[in-house]
Design an enzyme around this catalytic site. Structure first.
Site, PDB file in Angstrom:
ATOM      1  N   ASP A   1      30.546 -26.433 -34.374  1.00  0.00           N
ATOM      2  CA  ASP A   1      29.600 -26.744 -33.308  1.00  0.00           C
ATOM      3  C   ASP A   1      29.536 -28.273 -33.191  1.00  0.00           C
ATOM      4  O   ASP A   1      30.079 -28.997 -34.040  1.00  0.00           O
ATOM      5  CB  ASP A   1      28.227 -26.114 -33.562  1.00  0.00           C
ATOM      6  CG  ASP A   1      27.457 -25.943 -32.250  1.00  0.00           C
ATOM      7  OD1 ASP A   1      27.766 -26.656 -31.285  1.00  0.00           O
ATOM      8  OD2 ASP A   1      26.548 -25.096 -32.192  1.00  0.00           O
TER       9      ASP A   1
HETATM   10  C1  NOJ Z   1      25.803 -27.033 -29.206  1.00  0.00           C
HETATM   11  C2  NOJ Z   1      25.492 -25.586 -29.051  1.00  0.00           C
HETATM   12  O1  NOJ Z   1      24.926 -25.091 -30.238  1.00  0.00           O
HETATM   13  C3  NOJ Z   1      26.693 -24.721 -28.695  1.00  0.00           C
HETATM   14  O2  NOJ Z   1      26.214 -23.452 -28.334  1.00  0.00           O
HETATM   15  C4  NOJ Z   1      27.475 -25.337 -27.583  1.00  0.00           C
HETATM   16  O3  NOJ Z   1      28.559 -24.499 -27.242  1.00  0.00           O
HETATM   17  C5  NOJ Z   1      27.978 -26.705 -28.027  1.00  0.00           C
HETATM   18  N1  NOJ Z   1      26.838 -27.552 -28.343  1.00  0.00           N
HETATM   19  C6  NOJ Z   1      28.829 -27.381 -26.974  1.00  0.00           C
HETATM   20  O4  NOJ Z   1      28.059 -27.778 -25.906  1.00  0.00           O
END
Ligand code: NOJ
Length: 736
Positions: free
Chosen positions: A291
């Site tokens: 993430d």
């Molecule tokens: C953080 C989020 O937790 C995730 O769901 C998302 O896909 C990523 N950022 C990318 O934006």
């Protein structure tokens, strides 16, 4: 491991790998976003803080961002040091792809990924809402449409579906996933994978799905985002892993690891989760991405000494791609050359990433054609119709006293609430590529559907309320429709709440509306289950409309007028009070189930049960269930059937739900577990026998060692129109 490539394609990837330098392989493992490099005077981090603490508004923040100078990492792309980017503008996609394909040494295409969570240009209901349609075909069709729309912008990789089982409505991200139940979550997961990845007749028609957040993110302690998770392993296997396992089985090609730790080890560096369970045991053939910034956060977690250490630990654990930190790009070469990280780890990650690029057709079709870019300039009618169908099917009627609903077309309606009149509020959290001109507010929908609608803003989730307008609303209407709830920003990432009653002064507004003496229909717009015990007591009707996407206004109006007979059911239980969270229907047995008696599992000030349970939702017709029967159809299978009648005046579609309970086992088991559901159309007066087949092996469970156990004994079987309202039968089974 499942193969995703043909033998010939596999050979091409191996040939390519054999030509790549170590740096180029690591480059594939590096995902970047355009970096903000200037255009404003304070550091970017401080700008975010200023927006968070209110020193600047969100609008001011967006304005600053629009004029900010961005670095698209062209030089790194040219040098083969970038494998993926997060960009959505097709012109930028083509420009950067040209650099990668034509100007880098080996011409390896980039993969562009984005948060396409519930639609791209056409925005559909948020997942918690769509799951409540219990319509498997719909789950698939909305995903397929989103895939085609985004591919026309060059986005070939969706960071979706989010499959976190979510049982704590304080967590803002409950909005993004299919709710509290692992079986519904698994069915949703499979359908989404088929929709996103299934039509491979042309590269324009499919994308790579990304299962997230692996894993147990929905169980963060106290519902606070990014928090810790400790969990017994039987719960991990029987519940939280299930939707992910189903999606891997259906062919998902990428996975995103969760921010949280599980039992002390952050998922980002968790070898047991990434290698042992996902890649080895489930045979996942694709790649895992972190993430955003999560590798760097392992230092803050206190699990890595410094960034280099975090990078090595993540790569070792099986994390193939680094989202956002460039730690792999900066540190993995040294780590390999100094012998701290085996080259095979880098080879494996690069192989997996290149394989997905090959599977996507990016080597042969790296660019978006001009024609394709223009294809959705004006949204095709088919897309609008699907958005409307999805919205209609996701609405859940929670209360309808004295059949106040549906409303007559010529009724004098006072429409109340600022949320009703903001087209942008229909799209819900994580909507990126929509256009305002496609959005229909509830006010617009109501004015088109009904003859006499007058709008009184009165107030909403933020700011003051106008009592004068509320009084005027009472004077005008035969009925008041109050659209209240939460703004989009109140759910989604980083939007956890300790109090989940209606925010702001909305309760006061409702009191004032009730004082007018006119019946009040409460239409909720929100991204999480809200605690509405008071509203349930005093409102005449309540309609849960979530954030339903671009056609929200049409859909709400059609349900209120009765043009559409509501059929949505809850994918998540609604608590009676915030303090009940987490509350969900399939909780474990206890030795002292809550009752009227003092020393039982109960609260002094609130019932132990949810206010509205999973699977609940009213229709404008009524259904009656009879004759639940369970029989052993073969040594391997059970047949379960029930007779359902439409006893009302209107045609409808009922979600018939089948649950089981393992009455006595070697581990404590849930009081009820959804095993099957069928969506059944029933004409007024019609009766149907609904039958499902259940393989007996689905009555087993995983123990704390991950061993699947099928234990002889007594089982209960339930069928009904809600998890709390079922017929019941028992059967003793022996599996040997
Ligand atoms: C953080 C989020 O937790 C995730 O769901 C998302 O896909 C990523 N950022 C990318 O934006």
């Amino acid at each position: 491991m499942r193969e995703i490539l043909t033998a010939e394609q596999t050979k091409k990837i191996e040939d390519l790998l054999s030509q790549m330098t170590l740096e180029e392989k690591i480059g594939q493992m590096n995902q970047v976003s355009p970096s903000i490099v200037g255009g404003f005077t304070v550091p970017f981090e401080e700008l975010i803080e200023m927006m968070t603490d209110g020193r600047i508004s969100k609008e001011e923040f967006s304005k600053i961002m629009e004029s900010a100078e961005q670095d698209y990492h062209e030089d790194e792309i040219r040098a083969g040091k970038v494998g993926s980017l997060m960009v959505q503008d097709p012109a930028a996609v083509n420009r950067l792809q040209h650099i990668a394909v034509e100007e880098s040494r080996l011409g390896i295409p980039l993969i562009f990924g984005l948060d396409v969570i519930h639609g791209f240009r056409s925005v559909y209901p948020i997942a918690i809402a769509e799951a409540g349609s219990f319509d498997v075909d719909l789950f698939e069709r909305t995903a397929a449409m989103a895939a085609r729309e985004s591919r026309a912008s060059g986005v070939a990789w969706h960071f979706a579906p989010m499959l976190d089982v979510a049982r704590d409505a304080r967590w803002g991200r409950v909005s993004e996933g299919p709710g509290e139940d692992p079986y519904l979550g698994s069915v949703f997961a499979r359908a989404k994978i088929r929709g996103l990845q299934g039509d491979r007749s042309s590269p324009d028609n499919y994308v790579a799905a990304c299962l997230k957040h692996y894993i147990c993110y929905g169980a963060v302690e106290a519902g606070r985002d990014y928090n810790t998770v400790s969990m017994a392993m039987h719960l991990f296997y029987n519940c939280y892993l299930k939707p992910f396992a189903a999606a891997v089985d259906e062919g998902a090609v990428t996975v995103m690891a969760a921010f949280n730790d599980l039992n002390g080890v952050p998922c980002t560096v968790n070898k047991f989760l990434l290698r042992n369970i996902l890649k080895e045991s489930l045979g996942f053939p694709g790649f895992v991405v972190s993430d955003a910034n999560a590798i760097r956060e392992c230092v803050v977690h206190g699990i890595a000494e410094d960034q280099a250490d975090a990078g090595i630990k993540a790569a070792f654990a099986g994390m193939d791609m680094d989202m956002g930190t460039e730690i792999y790009a900066k540190h993995l070469k040294d780590a390999v050359e100094s012998g701290k990280l085996p080259l095979e780890v880098v080879d494996e990650a690069a192989r997996r990433i290149l394989s997905v690029k090959m599977w996507l057709g990016l080597f042969d079709h790296p660019y978006v054609s001009e024609d394709l870019m223009k294809k959705y300039e004006v949204l095709p009618q088919e897309h609008i119709d699907l958005a409307r169908e999805a919205a209609e099917k996701s609405i859940v009627v929670l209360k309808n006293e004295k059949n106040l609903l549906p409303l007559r077309k010529d009724a004098k309606i006072s429409l109340v609430g600022t949320l009703a009149d903001i087209p942008e509020e229909v799209v819900g959290a994580w909507s990126i590529s929509w256009r305002k001109e496609d959005c229909v507010s509830i006010r617009q929908g109501m004015e088109a559907e009904f003859e006499n609608v007058r709008y009184f803003p009165c107030g909403g989730p933020e700011g003051d309320v106008s009592y004068n307008e509320a009084v005027e609303a009472g004077e005008y209407g035969d009925v008041i429709v109050a659209v209240l709830g939460e703004t989009i920003a109140m759910s989604g990432e980083a939007s956890s709440k300790a109090e989940i009653a209606l925010p702001g002064r909305q309760r006061e507004l409702l009191e004032c509306l009730l004082d007018t003496g006119k019946p009040v229909v409460l239409v909720l717009m929100n991204g999480r289950p809200v605690a509405i015990r008071w509203e349930n007591e005093f409102m005449n009707a309540i309609v849960e409309a979530w954030h339903l996407g671009i056609r929200m206004g049409d859909a709400v109006a059609a349900v209120l007028s009765g043009k559409v007979n509501p059929e949505g059911k809850l994918s998540s239980s609604f608590p009676a009070a915030s303090g009940q969270c987490p509350v969900y229907y399939n909780h474990m047995n206890t030795g002292r189930p809550g009752s009227k008696s003092k020393f039982t599992s109960r609260y002094l000030d609130c019932p132990p049960e949810s206010l509205y349970p999973f699977g609940y939702g009213l229709s404008y017709t009524t259904y009656e269930y009879k004759d639940l029967m369970v029989a052993e159809a073969s040594p391997e299978e059970l047949e379960i059937s029930v007779t359902v009648s439409n006893t009302g005046q209107r045609d409808g579609r009922e979600t018939v739900q089948f649950y089981t309970q393992d009455v006595c086992a070697s581990l404590v088991r849930p009081v009820k577990e959804l095993k099957r559901f069928e969506k059944v159309p029933l004409k007024a007066g019609e009766t149907k026998k609904v039958q499902v087949t259940l393989p007996k092996k689905e009555l087993g469970f995983y123990d704390n060692d991950g061993v699947y156990r099928l234990e002889d004994g007594l089982f209960r079987f339930y069928a009904g129109g809600s998890s709390a309202d079922c017929l019941q039968e028992e059967l003793r089974l022996s599996f040997s």
